[in-house]
Design a protein around this motif. Sequence first.
Motif, PDB file in Angstrom:
ATOM      1  N   LEU A 147     -31.658  -2.538  18.124  1.00  0.00           N
ATOM      2  CA  LEU A 147     -32.160  -1.195  17.847  1.00  0.00           C
ATOM      3  C   LEU A 147     -31.101  -0.145  18.172  1.00  0.00           C
ATOM      4  O   LEU A 147     -30.918   0.829  17.435  1.00  0.00           O
ATOM      5  N   GLY A 148     -30.381  -0.351  19.262  1.00  0.00           N
ATOM      6  CA  GLY A 148     -29.341   0.591  19.664  1.00  0.00           C
ATOM      7  C   GLY A 148     -28.215   0.669  18.655  1.00  0.00           C
ATOM      8  O   GLY A 148     -27.725   1.754  18.333  1.00  0.00           O
ATOM      9  N   ILE A 149     -27.777  -0.486  18.132  1.00  0.00           N
ATOM     10  CA  ILE A 149     -26.695  -0.512  17.150  1.00  0.00           C
ATOM     11  C   ILE A 149     -27.119   0.188  15.870  1.00  0.00           C
ATOM     12  O   ILE A 149     -26.369   0.989  15.296  1.00  0.00           O
ATOM     13  N   VAL A 150     -28.342  -0.081  15.401  1.00  0.00           N
ATOM     14  CA  VAL A 150     -28.825   0.521  14.159  1.00  0.00           C
ATOM     15  C   VAL A 150     -28.909   2.041  14.297  1.00  0.00           C
ATOM     16  O   VAL A 150     -28.446   2.790  13.431  1.00  0.00           O
ATOM     17  N   ILE A 151     -29.495   2.510  15.395  1.00  0.00           N
ATOM     18  CA  ILE A 151     -29.657   3.954  15.592  1.00  0.00           C
ATOM     19  C   ILE A 151     -28.301   4.634  15.749  1.00  0.00           C
ATOM     20  O   ILE A 151     -28.059   5.708  15.195  1.00  0.00           O
ATOM     21  N   ARG A 152     -27.379   4.012  16.493  1.00  0.00           N
ATOM     22  CA  ARG A 152     -26.062   4.612  16.691  1.00  0.00           C
ATOM     23  C   ARG A 152     -25.289   4.704  15.382  1.00  0.00           C
ATOM     24  O   ARG A 152     -24.608   5.696  15.115  1.00  0.00           O
ATOM     25  N   HIS A 153     -25.389   3.668  14.536  1.00  0.00           N
ATOM     26  CA  HIS A 153     -24.656   3.679  13.276  1.00  0.00           C
ATOM     27  C   HIS A 153     -25.248   4.667  12.279  1.00  0.00           C
ATOM     28  O   HIS A 153     -24.530   5.242  11.462  1.00  0.00           O
ATOM     29  N   ARG A 154     -26.564   4.870  12.320  1.00  0.00           N
ATOM     30  CA  ARG A 154     -27.205   5.750  11.342  1.00  0.00           C
ATOM     31  C   ARG A 154     -27.220   7.206  11.782  1.00  0.00           C
ATOM     32  O   ARG A 154     -27.180   8.100  10.943  1.00  0.00           O
ATOM     33  N   THR A 155     -27.315   7.449  13.076  1.00  0.00           N
ATOM     34  CA  THR A 155     -27.446   8.830  13.561  1.00  0.00           C
ATOM     35  C   THR A 155     -26.299   9.271  14.445  1.00  0.00           C
ATOM     36  O   THR A 155     -26.126  10.470  14.681  1.00  0.00           O
ATOM     37  N   GLY A 156     -25.548   8.319  14.981  1.00  0.00           N
ATOM     38  CA  GLY A 156     -24.484   8.667  15.918  1.00  0.00           C
ATOM     39  C   GLY A 156     -24.985   8.867  17.332  1.00  0.00           C
ATOM     40  O   GLY A 156     -24.211   9.152  18.238  1.00  0.00           O
ATOM     41  N   ASN A 157     -26.287   8.700  17.541  1.00  0.00           N
ATOM     42  CA  ASN A 157     -26.884   8.888  18.863  1.00  0.00           C
ATOM     43  C   ASN A 157     -27.166   7.556  19.522  1.00  0.00           C
ATOM     44  O   ASN A 157     -27.318   6.528  18.859  1.00  0.00           O
ATOM     45  N   SER A 158     -27.250   7.585  20.853  1.00  0.00           N
ATOM     46  CA  SER A 158     -27.593   6.380  21.595  1.00  0.00           C
ATOM     47  C   SER A 158     -29.103   6.318  21.770  1.00  0.00           C
ATOM     48  O   SER A 158     -29.824   7.255  21.435  1.00  0.00           O
ATOM     49  N   ILE A 159     -29.594   5.203  22.301  1.00  0.00           N
ATOM     50  CA  ILE A 159     -31.031   5.075  22.546  1.00  0.00           C
ATOM     51  C   ILE A 159     -31.303   5.129  24.047  1.00  0.00           C
ATOM     52  O   ILE A 159     -32.173   4.437  24.556  1.00  0.00           O
TER      53      ILE A 159
END
Length: 291
Positions: A147-159
């Motif tokens: 989930l962290g990798i997907v969110i970081r790649h799509r939004t540039g933000n961490s979880i």
Amino acid sequence: MDDVSKLMRRHTYVTKISTSFIYAILVSIAVNFFWTPGHIYSSGITGFAQLLNTISMRAFPFEISTGLALFLLNLPLFVLSWRAIGHEFTIFTIITVFLSSFMIQLLKPIPLTHDPIICAIFGGAVNGFGTGLALRNGISTGGLDILGIVIRHRTGNSIGTINIAFNSLIIVSAAVMYGWPYAFYSVLSLIVNARIMDMTYTRQQRMQVMIITTRPNTVIDSVQNHLRRGITIVHNAEGAYQHDAKTILFTVISRYEMGELEEALLESDPNAFASISDSVKILGRFYEPKP
């Protein structure tokens, strides 16, 4: 050339699968030898799997084992990883999670000690080393990592917020199941786990490098041949001792790349002076290899 590439690729696959097996053994030791006897909960999906195991034993007519729960909870994340990250990454993640679930199921809990502090410290240390080793070899252990990798790649933000909320839920659950002292022991285990993981997996630790040299072009070529890093050049520097002309080079690397940097400097300018310090925060572009 094709034969060499195939051989290197095969070696990479063997290394990853071997690392997955080592991680599976270590996480099973952490769960079955320390956390379960000490009533300590892990972080992330592993902790949630432990929670489901505890609830099933107390409230259901059947028991959902920690190993089975771990694999089932990761199934939707496998689908997300397959679609959003990559097939090869997902396959190795599935292998790692399957081996972990299997080893947790295979190794029955052995109560070496019931002291919750010892169980928290050693469980966190063993699991942290295993997780750091897996990450160092480019393997995801599943769970919130995906989930962290997907969110970081799509939004540039961490979880970070999601992680904190999820782990807070597990800590509160530990308090409900075993009492607040065990919730605090679980927090201790999380801290030890994170610390050991950071010591083992050094790729995410950033270092600011300042190089003072009389051969800037040679040094730049050598560093960039070894590392994929940008370099800023400061001209017209002067040495205070001999008043000779110097050039200052600035770059940022990961701690994981320290060995390659040292090798590059030895090749290009053994007399170069390099100052390296921890970088607290980086704004802007910093290349990170894709999973």
